[in-house]
Design a protein around this motif. Sequence first.
Motif, PDB file in Angstrom:
ATOM      1  N   ALA A  38       0.854  -1.188   0.000  1.00  0.00           N
ATOM      2  CA  ALA A  38       0.000   0.000   0.000  1.00  0.00           C
ATOM      3  C   ALA A  38       0.882   1.227   0.000  1.00  0.00           C
ATOM      4  O   ALA A  38       2.057   1.163   0.330  1.00  0.00           O
ATOM      5  CB  ALA A  38      -0.919   0.006   1.216  1.00  0.00           C
ATOM      6  N   ALA A  39       0.300   2.344  -0.413  1.00  0.00           N
ATOM      7  CA  ALA A  39       1.035   3.599  -0.359  1.00  0.00           C
ATOM      8  C   ALA A  39       1.265   3.961   1.097  1.00  0.00           C
ATOM      9  O   ALA A  39       0.347   3.889   1.920  1.00  0.00           O
ATOM     10  CB  ALA A  39       0.238   4.688  -1.069  1.00  0.00           C
ATOM     11  N   VAL A  40       2.486   4.328   1.434  1.00  0.00           N
ATOM     12  CA  VAL A  40       2.840   4.610   2.819  1.00  0.00           C
ATOM     13  C   VAL A  40       2.820   6.113   3.053  1.00  0.00           C
ATOM     14  O   VAL A  40       3.446   6.881   2.317  1.00  0.00           O
ATOM     15  CB  VAL A  40       4.237   4.048   3.152  1.00  0.00           C
ATOM     16  N   ASP A  41       2.089   6.523   4.072  1.00  0.00           N
ATOM     17  CA  ASP A  41       2.050   7.926   4.472  1.00  0.00           C
ATOM     18  C   ASP A  41       3.064   8.114   5.596  1.00  0.00           C
ATOM     19  O   ASP A  41       2.868   7.600   6.695  1.00  0.00           O
ATOM     20  CB  ASP A  41       0.653   8.297   4.957  1.00  0.00           C
ATOM     21  N   PRO A  42       4.178   8.822   5.355  1.00  0.00           N
ATOM     22  CA  PRO A  42       5.215   8.991   6.391  1.00  0.00           C
ATOM     23  C   PRO A  42       4.680   9.589   7.679  1.00  0.00           C
ATOM     24  O   PRO A  42       5.232   9.344   8.758  1.00  0.00           O
ATOM     25  CB  PRO A  42       6.224   9.941   5.726  1.00  0.00           C
ATOM     26  N   ARG A  43       3.596  10.361   7.592  1.00  0.00           N
ATOM     27  CA  ARG A  43       3.043  10.988   8.781  1.00  0.00           C
ATOM     28  C   ARG A  43       2.439   9.970   9.745  1.00  0.00           C
ATOM     29  O   ARG A  43       2.259  10.276  10.926  1.00  0.00           O
ATOM     30  CB  ARG A  43       1.984  12.025   8.387  1.00  0.00           C
ATOM     31  N   ARG A  44       2.133   8.789   9.236  1.00  0.00           N
ATOM     32  CA  ARG A  44       1.532   7.755  10.089  1.00  0.00           C
ATOM     33  C   ARG A  44       2.596   6.879  10.760  1.00  0.00           C
ATOM     34  O   ARG A  44       2.271   6.056  11.606  1.00  0.00           O
ATOM     35  CB  ARG A  44       0.596   6.882   9.257  1.00  0.00           C
ATOM     36  N   LEU A  45       3.836   7.025  10.340  1.00  0.00           N
ATOM     37  CA  LEU A  45       4.903   6.206  10.920  1.00  0.00           C
ATOM     38  C   LEU A  45       5.359   6.781  12.255  1.00  0.00           C
ATOM     39  O   LEU A  45       5.524   7.996  12.394  1.00  0.00           O
ATOM     40  CB  LEU A  45       6.100   6.140   9.966  1.00  0.00           C
ATOM     41  N   ARG A  46       5.581   5.904  13.212  1.00  0.00           N
ATOM     42  CA  ARG A  46       6.148   6.293  14.506  1.00  0.00           C
ATOM     43  C   ARG A  46       7.562   5.728  14.559  1.00  0.00           C
ATOM     44  O   ARG A  46       7.759   4.518  14.590  1.00  0.00           O
ATOM     45  CB  ARG A  46       5.300   5.769  15.666  1.00  0.00           C
ATOM     46  N   ALA A  47       8.520   6.621  14.558  1.00  0.00           N
ATOM     47  CA  ALA A  47       9.911   6.181  14.515  1.00  0.00           C
ATOM     48  C   ALA A  47      10.251   5.255  15.677  1.00  0.00           C
ATOM     49  O   ALA A  47      11.060   4.333  15.540  1.00  0.00           O
ATOM     50  CB  ALA A  47      10.842   7.398  14.524  1.00  0.00           C
ATOM     51  N   ASP A  48       9.611   5.472  16.832  1.00  0.00           N
ATOM     52  CA  ASP A  48       9.933   4.644  17.997  1.00  0.00           C
ATOM     53  C   ASP A  48       9.515   3.189  17.777  1.00  0.00           C
ATOM     54  O   ASP A  48      10.083   2.284  18.391  1.00  0.00           O
ATOM     55  CB  ASP A  48       9.239   5.208  19.237  1.00  0.00           C
ATOM     56  N   ASP A  49       8.507   2.966  16.911  1.00  0.00           N
ATOM     57  CA  ASP A  49       8.106   1.587  16.638  1.00  0.00           C
ATOM     58  C   ASP A  49       9.251   0.786  16.029  1.00  0.00           C
ATOM     59  O   ASP A  49       9.331  -0.431  16.180  1.00  0.00           O
ATOM     60  CB  ASP A  49       6.907   1.570  15.679  1.00  0.00           C
ATOM     61  N   LEU A  50      10.139   1.476  15.322  1.00  0.00           N
ATOM     62  CA  LEU A  50      11.268   0.799  14.698  1.00  0.00           C
ATOM     63  C   LEU A  50      12.214   0.215  15.749  1.00  0.00           C
ATOM     64  O   LEU A  50      12.856  -0.810  15.514  1.00  0.00           O
ATOM     65  CB  LEU A  50      12.023   1.765  13.790  1.00  0.00           C
TER      66      LEU A  50
END
Length: 320
Positions: A19-31
């Motif tokens: 799916a198209a990824v929206d960077p605004r929905r990513l939480r860096a801490d999840d990484l």
Amino acid sequence: MHSSSADKNPAPRPAVGPAAVDPRRLRADDLRYLLAVARTGRLVAAADALGVDHTTVSRRIAALEKSLGLRLMERGTEGWTLTDAGKTVSENARAIEDALARVVDAVSGQDTPSLRGTVRVSAPDGFGTVITTPALARVRRHHPGLHVELVTATRQLTLHASGFDLALAIGRPAGSRLVTEHLTDYALGLYASDEYLARCGSPKSTADLREHALIFYIESMLQVGDLDIERHLPGVAPAFSSTNVFAQLEATRVGAGIGVLPAFLARRAQLRRLLPDEVDIRLPITLAVRREAVTQATVRAVRDAMHHEVADRVAELLPG
């Protein structure tokens, strides 16, 4: 590694797809949660390292998978492993850990950056304890913010790249998804205590070994083909066996028989070498790293420390 009820019954994984990824929905801490599970192979172990509950780990990774639209981890026979997409994500995610470490160093006023985070090393019992431990201790002295975990077991190198950052194993793996290199060879020979030799006499040839109690690994439980006693002493079966090389060493020391032991262990116990011209076994130690961990600064530091350690102690590993 031991499994737990939490690992056997994790939170349901989301149904994900490209799916198209929206960077605004990513939480860096999840990484960071993804990296912790990739490093340990277990939800509970990752949770302990992060100081959270295992359900939090599962939930955060599920959220990351949903945001990316990709499956990042899958359940394997030895714990959780990264999918190909997960490996790609984790390789790039390590930059976040490095950045956080640099921020901590900057605000603490350290001129020389200190490595931080956790690195897990897997090694055989004897080699891991006597050779690997001093190398890891040296790394810790230079980088006190680094957490080092050493898992010891004499087993075949698993090629699933799960549960460790760097592994040391006896033998050379045939084909692997790991990045491997030859670290060193080490010698094994026949050893006995003075008390045993006074009581039972000394063998004059390998044929005489059939009249003595041999000490070695349990053949039916042996997980390393290079340690198969039939390859090195055909027709000679151990009378005292153990899965642990230190139990073999102690049995030899107290006179239970003649041990087939690594030279670097036997000499420390002041045992007598027998038939050195006839029995001089040389086995390789392979150093393996998960591909996504190759560029990690902590792994490079441990790798360099291992190379320095074996170079300094070649006389113990390969006595003349």
